[in-house]
Enzyme design. Sequence first.
Site: not given
Length: 330
Positions: A97, A99, A117, A175, A195
Amino acid sequence: MQKVIRLNPIYKERIWGGRKLGDFPGRTIPEGNIGESWEISDYGNDVSVIVNGPLAGKNFRTAYRENTDSILGKPFRGKPFPLLIKIIDAKEKLSVQVHPDDAYAEKYDPQSAGKKEAWTVLQAEPGSKLVCGFLNATSREEFKTLVEQNRAEEVLRQIPVKEGDSFLLNPGRIHAIGAGILLMEVQQSSDSTYRVYDYGRPRELHLQKALDVLDYSGPSEDDMMKPVPKNWSDGKRFRLTANDKFLMETLEVSGNGKTFQIPNVYLDSVFQILIVLQGKAEVEGEILSQGDTILLTASGLEDGIQAVNRSETLKLSVSGPGSDWAAYKD
């Protein structure tokens, strides 16, 4: 206002989930493949419910909106809770994935936000690995071709992990969590996830958006967070990161029965989040074991929050808002 807020976890079934969350003391998890426990959430319809003190029974969003200054702190007047705290149990490997940052999300995913994150590994089976970044610098076209040929793994940096390893995942960093890993995740309150590769499994990819936001550079020393010692008279204190979205530290306290103060690391009075990584503690009357999560209110930290180590060795994770909202003392 109560100093400590405890919330009911929100459990999420995932096809890759396992049952390790059920090993935490005092937890009874639903049947099925429970892959995520949202420990503190104010995202969308997934709003945590408070289970202790005078606020018991209220949902978290209602409580902090009615008592913003004393729960979250004055910098959050009129603003939503900025973080989402999860524990993730990966029996099988997750999809690869990426972001977006806030600017991209505002334009293309306005219902959510950017997503930065961080992970701290709680348990890892022998041989467990996670993906963080590329092995070497690549390009959009090269990586797109590899994905289409189901060969993306050839350029992914796979890192063996052990308990206590921590990683910072900036927007754009590719990641994936590998099989056999239980970890804690601190993130922006967002679900903007693209994804990009799923090992040939027949699930939808978000390839074009992923290609737009990916950081195609090679490995970085900043991917793994390195503990930096900080002054604390009651034990050992280490800072992992202090960025624009969140701060993360770990505390280590030795000696059964030792009483100590949770450090307030902000110039302003704002909330902090405490998670037990190892051992057992009592915080303002709340008994906590491994995996338990509580919110330390702004008013509580201003007055001082006292804890007691109930085990020989106690390790705690302490997180809070980033510099977008509050200034750090050091």
